[in-house]
Write an enzyme that holds these catalytic residues in place. Structure first.
Site, PDB file in Angstrom:
ATOM      1  N   ILE A 297      -9.604 -64.596  26.592  1.00 37.38           N
ATOM      2  CA  ILE A 297     -11.009 -65.039  26.738  1.00 37.38           C
ATOM      3  C   ILE A 297     -11.754 -64.140  27.734  1.00 37.38           C
ATOM      4  O   ILE A 297     -12.153 -64.587  28.808  1.00 37.38           O
ATOM      5  CB  ILE A 297     -11.087 -66.514  27.188  1.00 37.38           C
ATOM      6  N   PRO A 298     -11.954 -62.855  27.409  1.00 33.31           N
ATOM      7  CA  PRO A 298     -12.688 -61.997  28.341  1.00 33.31           C
ATOM      8  C   PRO A 298     -14.084 -62.578  28.611  1.00 33.31           C
ATOM      9  O   PRO A 298     -14.733 -63.050  27.681  1.00 33.31           O
ATOM     10  CB  PRO A 298     -12.774 -60.656  27.607  1.00 33.31           C
ATOM     11  N   HIS A 299     -14.475 -62.588  29.869  1.00 30.88           N
ATOM     12  CA  HIS A 299     -15.797 -63.133  30.203  1.00 30.88           C
ATOM     13  C   HIS A 299     -16.305 -62.515  31.487  1.00 30.88           C
ATOM     14  O   HIS A 299     -15.532 -61.987  32.277  1.00 30.88           O
ATOM     15  CB  HIS A 299     -15.740 -64.654  30.326  1.00 30.88           C
ATOM     16  N   ALA A 300     -17.620 -62.598  31.676  1.00 34.01           N
ATOM     17  CA  ALA A 300     -18.225 -62.053  32.893  1.00 34.01           C
ATOM     18  C   ALA A 300     -19.606 -62.635  33.075  1.00 34.01           C
ATOM     19  O   ALA A 300     -20.209 -63.155  32.131  1.00 34.01           O
ATOM     20  CB  ALA A 300     -18.317 -60.532  32.795  1.00 34.01           C
TER      21      ALA A 300
END
Lengths: 148, 539
Positions: free
Chosen positions: A65-68
């Site tokens: 779940i890549p997030h930023a």
């Protein structure tokens, strides 16, 4: 937060091509750029990679779940990518990652960002849901898993 | 006009100073409820005692005003505002879910107490009062209602201090007292309606009472349903204003509007205020609103209690002293029997039944408000108003020692209390090397939850805990020394885990940034060197 308003066929890819972490993240980001949801690709890519450097977002059972948080989006945006063969995403359980759900949220706005992430993660908690996603041929098949 | 305003300001100043000091004296030195101190302060400086003494050319500070209310209308208006604030915050603090969970037992206990107390209170008025001929007489109605309302504040404080608040008796008392307040206020609406007709020269037939009661209950039900349904939507929209202060202030504005509306509908103003409070009590911002309302209440509520004290006419009370004592004793019996007896039938033994009866004894703000409305409308005279105050004072002083004593000994419940299903709950725990680190993480987590749109409030207790809430989602965060834990429903577990993970990632970044910081001892040395450099310059 309605998953329905955020996930549309335009931000779903069932055939990711890249074989590296940065490649997959870049490919996912391109989906959002093409859908005109992200303005500054360079800045967002840097923010996402920075987050990965701190701790990998590859969780378990092939899900990442890549997030930023970034200034380059006005509202919460998300996209989904599938890579059946899997790639090394430095996941916490050491397995290859196959399902990628990427979210970007604005920095200063109060909003249910982590909550959205949690809702999506809850849907793909079951093995059946993950298998359905891996078997998906079209964006519509993917959305069906989320009940859309 | 300017003269009246000057008087009002002087009066308010004196009331605040005296009521606050005496309230402090009662709570800290005498270990009695603060409210009693404020009430007594009002009695002393009011128009029947010190207030009547002329102060040079100014004249008496609290001159006796003709009519049912012995103080000026302006002062009474400010006191009314205090009562609206009081009931609005009572509504806000009502724990509806607990009330609903124990409503079965509690309604039996609460109803028993209300019915027995009302009958005893109005009955004794018929027997001993020469002008009262039936329990439908306004005076009898008011005396009956005065008997019914339990003050939850005193009992809750004692149960909290002796750690009995979650015992079967404790929760039953608390839930029954909520019901009691609601029934008393509904009863007050009916009594106000019936009295208004009777005092206007008409008489109310039983069918007429039915209409008044229906109107009162109808207004209640309508406002409650609309309030509880609308409040979450309203707060959701108001959150867009991004100022909790504005949200709290608007909610009080709504309380005032509804208070005015209920008066227009022929009910008492406090009913509207209480309903508004109850409606907002179920929203995720209730703690934020309560905090702000309480701050304002600290200024206005003592004025209400003091003005109530000022209305005690000692001369009138002295003529009914015997009646007052009898009335107080009956008010005691009303609750001990009315609440205790039904408790025996819902699983409590004799000991438990006595505890419940004793817990329901204290009378407080609702009693005062009922008496005040009765006096202002002319339904009761200054003598019976004095009796009401006397009952409240006696009950509030006698109940605490009785309650503490009654809770000594074994269980008062015949069966084991069913605990709520906890298999659906999950607790996630993190351990840190020190308390400071755990507390630092706790703060970061709190910030994280706020950024997600949650509201936090501290929960009083031996372990430091916080309630984290947003709409339907509720978590409890606790810190035991070096451990930090969050309890949530299993369905929200993923969210809590992700929140904790994100906070840890932030923490990691913070730790890394610390590592790259200049050596603290070097920074300290630089500070010291600069300090002496300054001194040298000054020399």
């Amino acid at each position: 937060m309605k998953i329905k308003n955020i996930l549309t066929p335009a931000v779903i890819s069932t055939e990711l091509k890249s074989t590296t972490k940065e490649g997959v993240i870049g490919e996912l980001l391109d989906l959002l750029v093409a859908a005109k949801l992200v303005t500054d690709r360079q800045e967002v890519l840097a923010a996402l990679m920075e987050r990965e450097k701190k701790m990998s977002t590859g969780i378990q059972h092939g899900v990442a779940i890549p997030h930023a948080k970034t200034k380059a989006v006005k509202n919460l945006v998300a996209c989904i990518g599938i890579k059946r063969e899997g790639i090394d995403f430095e996941a916490l359980d050491g397995e290859l990652s196959q399902i990628f759900i990427m979210t970007l949220s604005p920095i200063d706005r109060v909003g249910p960002h982590v909550q959205f992430l949690a809702e999506v993660s809850t849907v793909i908690k079951t093995k059946e849901a993950r298998q359905q996603l891996l078997a998906a041929k079209t964006a519509q098949d993917v959305l069906a898993v989320f009940g859309l | 006009m300017a003269h009246e305003m000057m008087f009002l300001v002087l009066q308010l100043g004196v009331i605040l100073v005296v009521a606050k000091l005496n309230g402090w004296f009662f709570s800290r030195i005498l270990r009695q409820p603060k409210v009693l101190g404020e009430l007594v302060a009002g009695m002393i400086v009011g128009p029947y005692v010190l207030g009547a003494i002329p102060l040079g050319s100014l004249g008496p500070l609290f001159p006796l005003v003709d009519g049912p209310i012995p103080v000026s209308p302006e002062l009474y208006g400010i006191a009314t505002l205090g009562s609206i604030l009081l009931l609005f915050s009572s509504g806000l603090e009502t724990d509806l879910p607990t009330f609903i969970r124990f409503s079965g037992k509690a309604s039996v206990v609460g109803l028993g107490g209300v019915v027995v107390s009302f009958l005893l209170g109005s009955g004794i008025a018929v027997i001993f009062h020469p002008t009262v001929h039936s329990i439908m007489d306004p005076e009898a109605l008011f005396l009956g209602t005065i008997c019914t309302a339990t003050s939850i504040g005193i009992t809750a404080r004692i149960l909290g201090e002796t750690k009995k608040i979650s015992s079967p008796e404790g929760v039953t008392i608390l839930a029954a007292a909520v019901l009691d307040d609601v029934i008393s206020i509904v009863l007050l609406s009916i009594v106000v309606g019936v009295s208004a007709v009777e005092m206007g020269g008409g008489s109310v037939a039983w069918s007429g009472i039915g209409v008044v009661a229906l109107k009162a209950v109808g207004f209640w039900a309508l406002c409650m349903v609309v309030g509880i349904l609308a409040a979450p939507h309203l707060t959701k929209r108001m959150k867009k204003l991004e100022s909790l202060g504005v949200l709290a202030e608007i909610s009080f504005g709504i309380a005032l509007l509804l208070a005015g509306l209920s008066e227009m509908a022929g009910l008492a103003m406090i009913i509207g205020a209480y309903i508004t409070g109850l409606s907002f009590s179920q929203t995720d911002v209730s703690a934020e609103i309560t905090e702000r309302i309480k701050a304002v209440g600290e200024y206005f509520i003592p004025i209400f209690f003091a003005v109530m004290g000022m209305m005690v006419d000692f001369k009138a009370v002295s003529t009914v002293l015997g009646f007052g004592i009898l009335f107080s004793i009956l008010a005691f019996i009303g609750k001990l029997v009315g609440c205790g007896l039904p408790a025996l039938f819902v699983g409590f033994n004799l000991r438990g039944a006595f505890r419940i009866g004793a817990g329901m004894l204290p009378r407080g703000e609702v009693t005062l408000i009922v008496a005040g409305i009765g006096l202002a409308s002319g339904a009761i005279g200054p003598d019976m108003f004095g009796v009401a105050i006397m009952t409240m004072l006696l009950a509030s002083v006698a109940a605490p020692p009785l309650l503490v004593q009654s809770f000594k000994g074994g269980s008062g419940y015949r069966k084991k209390l069913q605990t709520p299903d906890e298999s659906d709950m999950v607790t996630i725990e993190l351990s840190f090397p020190s308390e400071r680190a755990a507390d630092f993480l706790r703060r970061s987590l709190a910030d994280g939850f706020r950024a997600e749109g949650f509201f936090l409030r501290t929960i009083e207790g031996s372990v430091r805990s916080w309630q984290i809430r947003k709409e339907e989602m509720i978590f409890v965060m606790r810190r035991h020394g070096e451990k930090l834990e969050i309890t949530s429903k299993r369905s929200n577990e993923a969210f809590v885990r992700l929140m904790m993970l994100e906070t840890l990632v932030d923490f990691q970044e913070f730790v890394d940034s610390l590592k790259s910081m200049e050596q603290p001892e070097m920074m300290g040395a630089a500070l010291l060197m600069n300090m002496f450099a300054q001194q040298a310059d000054e020399d």
